[in-house]
Design a protein around this motif. Structure first.
Motif, PDB file in Angstrom:
ATOM      1  N   GLU A 123      67.899  70.282 -36.351  1.00  0.00           N
ATOM      2  CA  GLU A 123      67.503  71.527 -35.860  1.00  0.00           C
ATOM      3  C   GLU A 123      66.571  72.361 -36.743  1.00  0.00           C
ATOM      4  O   GLU A 123      65.668  73.145 -36.487  1.00  0.00           O
ATOM      5  CB  GLU A 123      68.428  72.664 -35.463  1.00  0.00           C
ATOM      6  N   VAL A 124      66.900  72.165 -37.917  1.00  0.00           N
ATOM      7  CA  VAL A 124      66.094  72.960 -39.327  1.00  0.00           C
ATOM      8  C   VAL A 124      66.093  72.132 -40.272  1.00  0.00           C
ATOM      9  O   VAL A 124      66.977  71.188 -40.398  1.00  0.00           O
ATOM     10  CB  VAL A 124      66.874  74.251 -39.574  1.00  0.00           C
ATOM     11  N   GLU A 125      65.352  72.362 -41.269  1.00  0.00           N
ATOM     12  CA  GLU A 125      65.269  71.291 -42.475  1.00  0.00           C
ATOM     13  C   GLU A 125      65.732  71.998 -43.726  1.00  0.00           C
ATOM     14  O   GLU A 125      65.959  71.714 -44.738  1.00  0.00           O
ATOM     15  CB  GLU A 125      63.635  70.839 -42.750  1.00  0.00           C
ATOM     16  N   ARG A 153      56.143  79.161 -44.756  1.00  0.00           N
ATOM     17  CA  ARG A 153      56.816  78.082 -45.006  1.00  0.00           C
ATOM     18  C   ARG A 153      56.369  76.878 -43.910  1.00  0.00           C
ATOM     19  O   ARG A 153      56.565  77.264 -42.735  1.00  0.00           O
ATOM     20  CB  ARG A 153      58.425  78.119 -44.919  1.00  0.00           C
ATOM     21  N   GLU A 179      58.143  74.114 -42.902  1.00  0.00           N
ATOM     22  CA  GLU A 179      59.252  73.438 -42.238  1.00  0.00           C
ATOM     23  C   GLU A 179      59.854  74.481 -41.496  1.00  0.00           C
ATOM     24  O   GLU A 179      59.691  75.751 -41.640  1.00  0.00           O
ATOM     25  CB  GLU A 179      60.210  72.935 -43.231  1.00  0.00           C
ATOM     26  N   LYS A 180      60.839  74.121 -40.657  1.00  0.00           N
ATOM     27  CA  LYS A 180      61.663  74.859 -39.722  1.00  0.00           C
ATOM     28  C   LYS A 180      62.787  75.304 -40.680  1.00  0.00           C
ATOM     29  O   LYS A 180      63.468  74.508 -41.196  1.00  0.00           O
ATOM     30  CB  LYS A 180      62.018  74.263 -38.407  1.00  0.00           C
ATOM     31  N   ASP A 197      56.362  82.290 -38.529  1.00  0.00           N
ATOM     32  CA  ASP A 197      56.095  81.606 -37.488  1.00  0.00           C
ATOM     33  C   ASP A 197      57.415  81.814 -36.666  1.00  0.00           C
ATOM     34  O   ASP A 197      58.610  81.049 -37.135  1.00  0.00           O
ATOM     35  CB  ASP A 197      55.709  80.276 -37.414  1.00  0.00           C
ATOM     36  N   ARG A 198      57.729  82.584 -35.639  1.00  0.00           N
ATOM     37  CA  ARG A 198      59.034  82.805 -34.923  1.00  0.00           C
ATOM     38  C   ARG A 198      59.432  81.484 -34.589  1.00  0.00           C
ATOM     39  O   ARG A 198      60.695  81.251 -34.653  1.00  0.00           O
ATOM     40  CB  ARG A 198      59.001  83.744 -34.000  1.00  0.00           C
ATOM     41  N   ASN A 199      58.610  80.558 -34.116  1.00  0.00           N
ATOM     42  CA  ASN A 199      58.784  79.223 -33.751  1.00  0.00           C
ATOM     43  C   ASN A 199      59.698  78.253 -34.733  1.00  0.00           C
ATOM     44  O   ASN A 199      60.197  77.407 -34.346  1.00  0.00           O
ATOM     45  CB  ASN A 199      57.929  78.648 -32.841  1.00  0.00           C
ATOM     46  N   LYS A 200      59.440  78.657 -35.764  1.00  0.00           N
ATOM     47  CA  LYS A 200      60.083  77.784 -36.810  1.00  0.00           C
ATOM     48  C   LYS A 200      61.139  78.425 -37.850  1.00  0.00           C
ATOM     49  O   LYS A 200      61.379  78.034 -38.686  1.00  0.00           O
ATOM     50  CB  LYS A 200      58.909  77.386 -37.878  1.00  0.00           C
ATOM     51  N   LEU A 201      61.484  79.422 -37.067  1.00  0.00           N
ATOM     52  CA  LEU A 201      62.788  80.327 -37.752  1.00  0.00           C
ATOM     53  C   LEU A 201      64.002  80.493 -36.776  1.00  0.00           C
ATOM     54  O   LEU A 201      63.896  80.870 -35.621  1.00  0.00           O
ATOM     55  CB  LEU A 201      62.116  81.555 -37.894  1.00  0.00           C
ATOM     56  N   VAL A 202      65.234  80.340 -37.520  1.00  0.00           N
ATOM     57  CA  VAL A 202      66.254  80.325 -36.738  1.00  0.00           C
ATOM     58  C   VAL A 202      67.301  81.491 -37.793  1.00  0.00           C
ATOM     59  O   VAL A 202      67.410  81.196 -38.683  1.00  0.00           O
ATOM     60  CB  VAL A 202      67.115  78.961 -36.660  1.00  0.00           C
TER      61      VAL A 202
END
Length: 324
Positions: free
Chosen positions: A24-26, A71, A73-74, A97-102
């Motif tokens: 889900e993330v890198e 960044r 990557e996510k 980018d909110r879509n690439k952040l948890v």
């Protein structure tokens, strides 16, 4: 021994491990144990088995939003209240980018100020620290001192109105109680001074500035590719010598650039190696923006920053009688 909250630490480790295992993330940005008591350090985890390095405790003072801009990557980030508010402002400014952040939200009970501990110990070396019943037990060679936790927290933590993350995807633990509204007593005491007294105070404080720019580097909202102090055409500040007038100019412009953006996380204050009172200027801006615009930085993704909003030129109150 480090002051670590074991339940939150385990929850963060398990969450980070799952996010990495499930692709889900890198990358997970959090905290690891530091090499000294009361000190945790930013940690970057890319493999599930490395998630065991992550910890949470009273030494996780850094604002991790500083590592999230642009960044590719996510990324997942462990964020306390002030970190999450910086993230909100950086999303608004298209730096994240909110879509690439948890966001792994963690309620914060405050962070211990190591400078207060150093002053308290007066040269004695700290080897261990732990918390017992609201007391911080400081231990070293042939000494042990117990101090109320509240006395050792950062000043920013003592006035914090948002200890719980305002933005999160996954929440760790239960929310903590919110303190009474910040009265800005420190700023009010500065505001009542005469102009000459204010200037004398700023000169006294900023005469110690060595212009290392640690305050700028620690602040997540200072992200200009070229800071005005580094420009040579035009050259705003002297690069060959230090003088207090240039120091005052630098800090005044820095504070103005943070108007409506500063979340009072205290990163600049903590980073300063000279112990300069930087919060008086930044908190003055925070107070003015709240009073003039009714805006508190970083509490809502939907609220437009006041200095980015268009002026209502149709309102008569916008102009003076001479049209300006």
């Amino acid at each position: 021994m480090f002051i670590i909250m074991s339940e939150l630490t385990r929850a963060i480790q398990e969450t980070a491990q799952k996010l990495l295992q499930n692709k889900e993330v890198e990358l997970v940005v959090g905290f690891a144990e530091g090499s000294l008591p009361l000190r945790n350090t930013p940690c970057f985890v890319r493999q599930p088995e490395e998630a065991q390095r992550l910890v949470w405790g009273y030494g996780c003072e850094n604002n991790l939003a500083n590592y999230l801009r642009q960044r590719p990557e996510k990324v997942a980030v462990v964020a306390k209240g002030c970190d999450s508010r910086s993230i909100v402002e950086l999303i608004k400014e298209n730096q994240i980018d909110r879509n690439k952040l948890v966001v792994i939200g963690v309620p914060c009970r405050g962070m211990i100020d190591r400078k207060k501990v150093t002053r308290l110990l007066a040269g004695k070396e700290l080897l261990e620290a732990e918390i017992r019943d609201g007391q911080v037990v400081l231990k070293g060679k042939e000494f042990s001192e117990s101090v109320p936790l509240e006395q050792l927290l950062h000043d920013t933590c003592l006035t914090c109105q948002h200890p719980n993350p305002v933005l999160f995807d996954i929440m760790m633990g239960e929310p903590v109680p919110v303190k009474e509204a910040d009265s800005f007593v420190d700023v009010a005491n500065f505001e009542v001074k005469a102009p000459a007294e204010k200037r004398a105070y700023l000169i006294q404080e900023l005469s110690r500035c060595i212009r290392c720019y640690a305050c700028r580097q620690a602040c997540p909202m200072c992200f200009c590719e070229e800071c005005f102090v580094d420009c040579s055409m035009p050259q705003w500040l002297s690069k060959s010598s230090l003088n207090v007038q240039d120091n005052v100019f630098f800090q005044a412009v820095r504070a103005l650039h943070l108007a409506g953006r500063c979340v009072d996380c205290g990163a600049c204050d903590r980073a300063c190696p000279m112990g300069i009172d930087l919060r008086t200027l930044t908190r003055k801006m925070v107070k003015d923006v709240q009073e003039l615009f009714g805006y508190t930085a970083g509490v809502s993704l939907d609220q437009k920053p006041p200095l980015a909003a268009p002026i209502n030129t149709t309102s008569p109150a916008t102009f003076n009688q001479d049209g300006r």
